[in-house]
Scaffold this motif. Structure first.
Motif, short mmCIF file in Angstrom:
data_model
loop_
_atom_site.label_atom_id
_atom_site.label_comp_id
_atom_site.label_asym_id
_atom_site.label_seq_id
_atom_site.Cartn_x
_atom_site.Cartn_y
_atom_site.Cartn_z
N ARG A 46 0.82 -1.21 0.00
CA ARG A 46 0.00 0.00 0.00
C ARG A 46 0.86 1.26 0.00
NH1 ARG A 46 -2.57 0.61 5.40
NH2 ARG A 46 -0.50 1.45 5.76
N ALA A 53 -6.58 0.35 -6.70
CA ALA A 53 -7.69 -0.22 -5.93
C ALA A 53 -7.39 -1.62 -5.43
CB ALA A 53 -8.96 -0.22 -6.78
N VAL A 54 -6.80 -2.47 -6.27
CA VAL A 54 -6.58 -3.86 -5.87
C VAL A 54 -5.60 -3.95 -4.71
CG1 VAL A 54 -4.70 -4.31 -7.50
CG2 VAL A 54 -6.18 -6.19 -6.77
N ARG A 56 -5.30 -1.58 -2.32
CA ARG A 56 -6.05 -1.17 -1.13
C ARG A 56 -6.99 -2.29 -0.67
NH1 ARG A 56 -5.47 4.46 -0.55
NH2 ARG A 56 -6.38 4.15 1.52
N GLU A 57 -7.58 -2.99 -1.64
CA GLU A 57 -8.45 -4.11 -1.28
C GLU A 57 -7.67 -5.21 -0.58
OE1 GLU A 57 -11.08 -7.54 -3.56
OE2 GLU A 57 -10.95 -5.55 -4.45
N GLU A 75 -9.47 0.77 4.48
CA GLU A 75 -8.89 0.33 3.21
C GLU A 75 -9.95 -0.16 2.24
OE1 GLU A 75 -5.78 0.72 2.28
OE2 GLU A 75 -5.26 1.60 4.20
N ALA A 79 -10.91 1.21 -1.47
CA ALA A 79 -10.94 0.36 -2.66
C ALA A 79 -12.27 0.50 -3.38
CB ALA A 79 -10.71 -1.10 -2.26
N ARG A 80 -13.37 0.59 -2.63
CA ARG A 80 -14.69 0.73 -3.26
C ARG A 80 -14.83 2.08 -3.95
NH1 ARG A 80 -19.60 0.07 0.13
NH2 ARG A 80 -20.58 -0.01 -1.91
N SER A 83 -12.87 1.68 -7.27
CA SER A 83 -13.29 0.71 -8.29
C SER A 83 -14.79 0.46 -8.35
CB SER A 83 -12.58 -0.63 -8.05
OG SER A 83 -12.98 -1.18 -6.81
#
Length: 210
Positions: A46, A53-54, A56-57, A75, A79-80, A83
Motif C-alpha cells: 500500500r 484499488a486492488v 487497497r483491497e 482500506e 478500494a470501493r 473501483s
C-alpha cells in the motif's frame, strides 16, 4: 499472481510493480498462518501503490484477517471508492461488528448496494447481518434474516455449510434447539471441506445421543 492484478500494476514503473507484486504474493501466502506478517507485506504494498484499488483491497482484506477492524474498513472503503462494486460489503459489515457497531452492520445490509447482491455474496452478507442481530440480542430477527430460498438442505459446499450453520446457531439462540440441531446436521452434511464445527455442535447439544 492473478493476471488482472498484474494488469492493474502496469501503471507503476517496472521495479516498483515487481516489488508491490512480491509483497502481495507474500501477503496472500501468509494470510492464514501468520496474518500479522501478511499485514506487514500488505502495508508495504500500500505504501508503494496506494492509488491502485486492488492494492487497497488486499490491504483491507489482510487487515481484516489480522483483526485490525478500523484499518480494514478504511482500506476497503478506499478500494470501493476507486473501483466501485459491492463484493466487499459483507467484510465491511463484519468490520463494523468487530468495532462494536452492529447497528452499522445492519444498516449496510439494508443499503441499495446490498440489494444488488445475488448468490453467495448476498448470502454472506445475510450471515453477517444475522450475527449483528444476535450481537443485539435480536435472535428471532436473526432467524428471519437467514430464511431465504438458499436454505435448501440438498445443497453442499462451503457457502451452503456456512449459511446452514449460521441459521442453526440463530435457531438455538432463539430457543429452538431441536430445529437448530437439524440444521447443524445439514451443515455437517454440506461441509465437504471441513470449515465448520457443526458436528461438534450437534454433539454438544445432544450429548451425543441422536
Amino acid at each position: 499472481m492473478d493476471p488482472t492484478i498484474r494488469r492493474d500494476l502496469l501503471s507503476l514503473d517496472k521495479l516498483n510493480a515487481n516489488t508491490v507484486a512480491r509483497h502481495l504474493v507474500m501477503a496472500g501466502k501468509l494470510i492464514d498462518d501468520d496474518p500479522r506478517l501478511a499485514l506487514a507485506h500488505a502495508r508495504a504494498a500500500r505504501q508503494r501503490a496506494g492509488r491502485i484499488a486492488v492494492v487497497r483491497e488486499a490491504a483491507g482484506i489482510t487487515a481484516y484477517h489480522a483483526g485490525e477492524w478500523a484499518e480494514a474498513l478504511s482500506e476497503l472503503r478506499a478500494a470501493r471508492r476507486m473501483s466501485g462494486g459491492t463484493a466487499l460489503l459483507a467484510v465491511m459489515a463484519d468490520c463494523e461488528r468487530g468495532l462494536g457497531r452492529p447497528e452499522k452492520a445492519i444498516e449496510l445490509g439494508r443499503s441499495e448496494e446490498a440489494r444488488a447482491l445475488t448468490g453467495d455474496e448476498a448470502s454472506e452478507l445475510r450471515i453477517v447481518v444475522a450475527g449483528a442481530r444476535m450481537d443485539l440480542g435480536q435472535y428471532d430477527q436473526a432467524v428471519v434474516t437467514l430464511q431465504t430460498s438458499d436454505l435448501d438442505p440438498t445443497r453442499t459446499g462451503t457457502p451452503a455449510a456456512r449459511l446452514f450453520y449460521a441459521y442453526a446457531d440463530a435457531l438455538v439462540a432463539a430457543g429452538r434447539a431441536e430445529e437448530g440441531v437439524q440444521w447443524f446436521l445439514h451443515a455437517a452434511e454440506a461441509d465437504i471441506e471441513g470449515v465448520t464445527d457443526a458436528e461438534d455442535r450437534v454433539e454438544e447439544l445432544t450429548g451425543g445421543d441422536l
